[in-house]
Scaffold this motif. Structure first.
Motif, mmCIF file in Angstrom:
data_model
loop_
_atom_site.group_PDB
_atom_site.id
_atom_site.type_symbol
_atom_site.label_atom_id
_atom_site.label_comp_id
_atom_site.label_asym_id
_atom_site.label_seq_id
_atom_site.Cartn_x
_atom_site.Cartn_y
_atom_site.Cartn_z
ATOM 1 N N MET A 1 0.699 -1.331 -0.025
ATOM 2 C CA MET A 1 0.006 0.015 0.116
ATOM 3 C C MET A 1 0.766 1.205 0.054
ATOM 4 N N THR A 2 0.640 2.087 -0.896
ATOM 5 C CA THR A 2 1.452 3.292 -0.937
ATOM 6 C C THR A 2 0.479 4.628 -0.446
ATOM 7 N N LEU A 3 0.941 5.246 0.582
ATOM 8 C CA LEU A 3 0.556 6.498 1.429
ATOM 9 C C LEU A 3 1.157 7.796 0.665
ATOM 10 N N THR A 4 0.138 8.743 0.867
ATOM 11 C CA THR A 4 0.756 9.848 0.420
ATOM 12 C C THR A 4 0.838 11.053 1.581
ATOM 13 N N ALA A 5 1.715 12.186 1.536
ATOM 14 C CA ALA A 5 1.604 12.909 2.683
ATOM 15 C C ALA A 5 1.425 14.435 1.923
ATOM 16 N N LYS A 12 8.185 26.729 -8.781
ATOM 17 C CA LYS A 12 7.558 26.241 -9.948
ATOM 18 C C LYS A 12 7.322 24.612 -9.598
ATOM 19 N N TYR A 13 7.830 24.233 -8.669
ATOM 20 C CA TYR A 13 7.946 22.762 -8.451
ATOM 21 C C TYR A 13 6.911 22.199 -7.505
ATOM 22 N N LEU A 14 6.176 21.144 -7.601
ATOM 23 C CA LEU A 14 5.537 20.609 -6.741
ATOM 24 C C LEU A 14 6.090 19.429 -6.187
ATOM 25 N N ILE A 15 6.123 19.283 -4.799
ATOM 26 C CA ILE A 15 6.983 18.047 -4.297
ATOM 27 C C ILE A 15 6.000 17.318 -3.533
ATOM 28 N N SER A 16 5.914 15.940 -3.988
ATOM 29 C CA SER A 16 4.734 15.090 -3.395
ATOM 30 C C SER A 16 5.707 13.768 -2.623
ATOM 31 N N PRO A 17 5.709 13.869 -1.411
ATOM 32 C CA PRO A 17 6.313 12.481 -0.842
ATOM 33 C C PRO A 17 5.509 11.264 -0.905
ATOM 34 N N LEU A 18 6.095 10.257 -0.836
ATOM 35 C CA LEU A 18 5.170 9.022 -1.082
ATOM 36 C C LEU A 18 5.720 7.918 -0.344
ATOM 37 N N THR A 19 5.221 7.131 0.347
ATOM 38 C CA THR A 19 5.786 6.073 1.318
ATOM 39 C C THR A 19 5.043 4.726 1.000
ATOM 40 N N ARG A 20 5.895 3.769 1.170
ATOM 41 C CA ARG A 20 5.194 2.282 0.947
ATOM 42 C C ARG A 20 5.681 1.173 1.926
ATOM 43 N N MET A 21 4.722 0.651 2.646
ATOM 44 C CA MET A 21 5.046 -0.276 3.602
ATOM 45 C C MET A 21 5.565 -1.487 2.952
ATOM 46 N N LEU A 22 6.638 -1.922 3.716
ATOM 47 C CA LEU A 22 7.451 -2.988 3.280
ATOM 48 C C LEU A 22 6.858 -4.379 3.809
ATOM 49 N N ASP A 23 7.313 -5.450 3.456
ATOM 50 C CA ASP A 23 6.786 -6.742 4.066
ATOM 51 C C ASP A 23 7.071 -7.043 5.545
ATOM 52 N N ASP A 24 8.238 -6.109 5.781
ATOM 53 C CA ASP A 24 8.523 -6.323 7.194
ATOM 54 C C ASP A 24 8.068 -5.247 8.256
ATOM 55 N N ASP A 43 8.139 15.288 -14.740
ATOM 56 C CA ASP A 43 7.753 14.701 -13.138
ATOM 57 C C ASP A 43 8.899 13.790 -13.117
ATOM 58 N N ARG A 44 9.784 14.177 -12.208
ATOM 59 C CA ARG A 44 10.859 13.209 -11.803
ATOM 60 C C ARG A 44 10.432 12.523 -10.437
ATOM 61 N N VAL A 45 10.452 11.134 -10.454
ATOM 62 C CA VAL A 45 10.387 10.440 -9.163
ATOM 63 C C VAL A 45 11.667 9.861 -8.921
ATOM 64 N N MET A 46 11.922 9.692 -7.591
ATOM 65 C CA MET A 46 13.237 9.225 -7.146
ATOM 66 C C MET A 46 12.951 8.364 -5.765
ATOM 67 N N ARG A 47 13.193 7.161 -5.982
ATOM 68 C CA ARG A 47 13.173 6.093 -4.865
ATOM 69 C C ARG A 47 14.479 6.434 -3.915
ATOM 70 N N LEU A 48 14.056 6.646 -2.562
ATOM 71 C CA LEU A 48 15.126 7.080 -1.633
ATOM 72 C C LEU A 48 15.498 5.763 -0.994
ATOM 73 N N VAL A 49 16.797 5.586 -0.550
ATOM 74 C CA VAL A 49 17.465 4.268 -0.182
ATOM 75 C C VAL A 49 16.758 3.997 1.483
ATOM 76 N N PRO A 50 17.237 4.839 2.255
ATOM 77 C CA PRO A 50 16.948 4.395 3.772
ATOM 78 C C PRO A 50 15.474 3.833 3.680
ATOM 79 N N VAL A 51 15.429 3.180 4.742
ATOM 80 C CA VAL A 51 13.796 2.619 5.204
ATOM 81 C C VAL A 51 13.816 3.176 6.561
ATOM 82 N N PHE A 52 12.334 3.409 6.898
ATOM 83 C CA PHE A 52 12.086 4.104 8.209
ATOM 84 C C PHE A 52 10.894 3.215 8.824
#
Length: 76
Positions: A1-5, A12-24, A43-52
C-alpha cells in the motif's frame, strides 16, 4: 500500500512525498518533483534508499530530499 503525505510547493515545483509499507513493516520513501502543466509537464520520481520505522518519518525525509533537489537545481 502506498501512502501520500501533504504536497509542498517550492517555486514552480510541486513536491509530493510517497511512502510504501514493506513486508517487514518498515516504510520505503519516494518523492515526486513535478513542474510545468499540460503537455509541458515534467515529473521526476526518485526512490530513496533508507527505510523507516513509520510513515511520518519516511514522508518527512522524502519531502526534505525533494526540497534539497530543488535547491541544488537552482544553485547551479
Amino acid at each position: 500500500m502506498t501512502l501520500t503525505a501533504p504536497n509542498t510547493i517550492v517555486g514552480k515545483y510541486l513536491i509530493s512525498p510517497l511512502t510504501r509499507m514493506l513486508d517487514d513493516g518498515r516504510y520505503a520513501a519516494s518523492v515526486s518533483i513535478r513542474s510545468g502543466s499540460g503537455r509541458g509537464t515534467h515529473d521526476r520520481v526518485m526512490r530513496l534508499v533508507p527505510v523507516f520505522a513509520d510513515h511520518a518519518t519516511a514522508a518527512h525525509y522524502a519531502t526534505r530530499e525533494g526540497m534539497r533537489w530543488v535547491q541544488h537545481r537552482h544553485a547551479t
